[in-house]
Design an enzyme around this catalytic site. Structure first.
Site, PDB file in Angstrom:
ATOM      1  N   CYS A  88       0.839  -1.189   0.000  1.00  0.00           N
ATOM      2  CA  CYS A  88       0.000   0.000   0.000  1.00  0.00           C
ATOM      3  C   CYS A  88       0.885   1.255   0.000  1.00  0.00           C
ATOM      4  O   CYS A  88       1.632   1.468  -0.944  1.00  0.00           O
ATOM      5  CB  CYS A  88      -0.987  -0.031   1.158  1.00  0.00           C
ATOM      6  SG  CYS A  88      -2.359   1.144   0.959  1.00  0.00           S
ATOM      7  N   HIS A 194      -3.658  -5.000  -0.328  1.00  0.00           N
ATOM      8  CA  HIS A 194      -3.155  -5.541   0.936  1.00  0.00           C
ATOM      9  C   HIS A 194      -3.142  -7.066   0.858  1.00  0.00           C
ATOM     10  O   HIS A 194      -4.194  -7.701   1.004  1.00  0.00           O
ATOM     11  CB  HIS A 194      -4.050  -5.097   2.098  1.00  0.00           C
ATOM     12  CG  HIS A 194      -3.903  -3.661   2.450  1.00  0.00           C
ATOM     13  ND1 HIS A 194      -3.026  -3.219   3.414  1.00  0.00           N
ATOM     14  CD2 HIS A 194      -4.514  -2.551   1.966  1.00  0.00           C
ATOM     15  CE1 HIS A 194      -3.103  -1.907   3.520  1.00  0.00           C
ATOM     16  NE2 HIS A 194      -3.994  -1.471   2.640  1.00  0.00           N
ATOM     17  N   GLU A 196      -2.174  -9.110   3.038  1.00  0.00           N
ATOM     18  CA  GLU A 196      -2.570  -9.681   4.329  1.00  0.00           C
ATOM     19  C   GLU A 196      -4.084  -9.708   4.512  1.00  0.00           C
ATOM     20  O   GLU A 196      -4.598 -10.384   5.418  1.00  0.00           O
ATOM     21  CB  GLU A 196      -1.905  -8.904   5.474  1.00  0.00           C
ATOM     22  CG  GLU A 196      -2.500  -7.552   5.800  1.00  0.00           C
ATOM     23  CD  GLU A 196      -2.022  -6.423   4.901  1.00  0.00           C
ATOM     24  OE1 GLU A 196      -2.294  -5.253   5.236  1.00  0.00           O
ATOM     25  OE2 GLU A 196      -1.369  -6.698   3.869  1.00  0.00           O
TER      26      GLU A 196
END
Length: 214
Positions: A88, A194, A196
């Site tokens: 990001c 992202h 994650e």
């Protein structure tokens, strides 16, 4: 293997660390994942991760506020060629300059600028928030191994990276026009999304990063 996730006051670090730990259990057992603000840990790491949430200028200032951190990252990534993943705003900081809340100098590792999203379709909301389908511009890249065109990734952003060289765009999405979703050169890669938070797509990409030998 030793992964350093840089803590400079920005980013969902626990979520990122848990995703890397989970991917490491399958891709590279025995890997150590450390969230750190210590340049010595960066110097010792085999893989470097720079997360980031918020405004470009705030993130750049936060990184600069850690004595010796930018220098340690530059030595490890640019000079020594260790694998690097920016996430990001951590990816956006690779740019020459960011244009959010004025003009802020980036790390300059990949020539280009970070500019506001300006979708052609006025009904599309800013920030771009939610899931979008990845389109591979360089499907042969090691971090995209075993991922399929159109796989989903999770985004939250109002600005995007516009590289000077289009060849540095590894993947894109359509949000009222093409938007860089993944950029890179040599041993450096960044994702606007992202990983994650991107479930199977994100875990596969992280696993590929841990196996990567650029």
């Amino acid at each position: 293997m030793n992964v350093a996730i840089v803590d400079y006051g920005s980013g969902n670090l626990r979520s990122a660390a848990k995703a890397f730990e989970r991917a490491a259990r399958e891709a590279s057992p025995g890997t150590t994942v450390r969230v750190t603000a210590d340049p010595a840990d960066v110097a010792a790491a085999s893989h470097l991760v720079l997360p980031g949430v918020g405004a470009f200028r705030d993130c750049r200032d936060g990184l600069a506020a850690l004595p010796g951190m930018v220098e340690a990252l530059t030595r490890a990534v640019v000079d020594d060629g260790r694998p690097f993943l920016g996430i990001c705003v951590g990816m956006q900081l690779l740019a020459s300059v960011g244009r959010e809340h004025g003009v802020t100098e980036g790390l300059g590792w990949i020539d280009g600028e970070v500019v506001a999203l300006a979708p052609d379709d006025s009904s599309l909301k800013i920030p771009h928030m939610g899931w979008n389908d990845l389109r591979f511009e360089c499907a042969s890249h090691a971090l995209l191994k075993d991922l399929t065109m159109g796989c989903h990734a999770y985004f939250v952003h109002s600005f995007h990276f516009a590289p000077a060289d289009p060849a540095h765009v590894l993947a894109s999405v359509d949000y009222g026009g093409p938007v860089s979703a993944m950029i890179g050169r040599d041993n450096i890669v960044g994702t606007q999304f992202h990983p994650e938070k991107s479930q199977a797509t994100g875990l596969a990409l992280i696993a590929n990063f841990l196996r990567w030998k650029p």
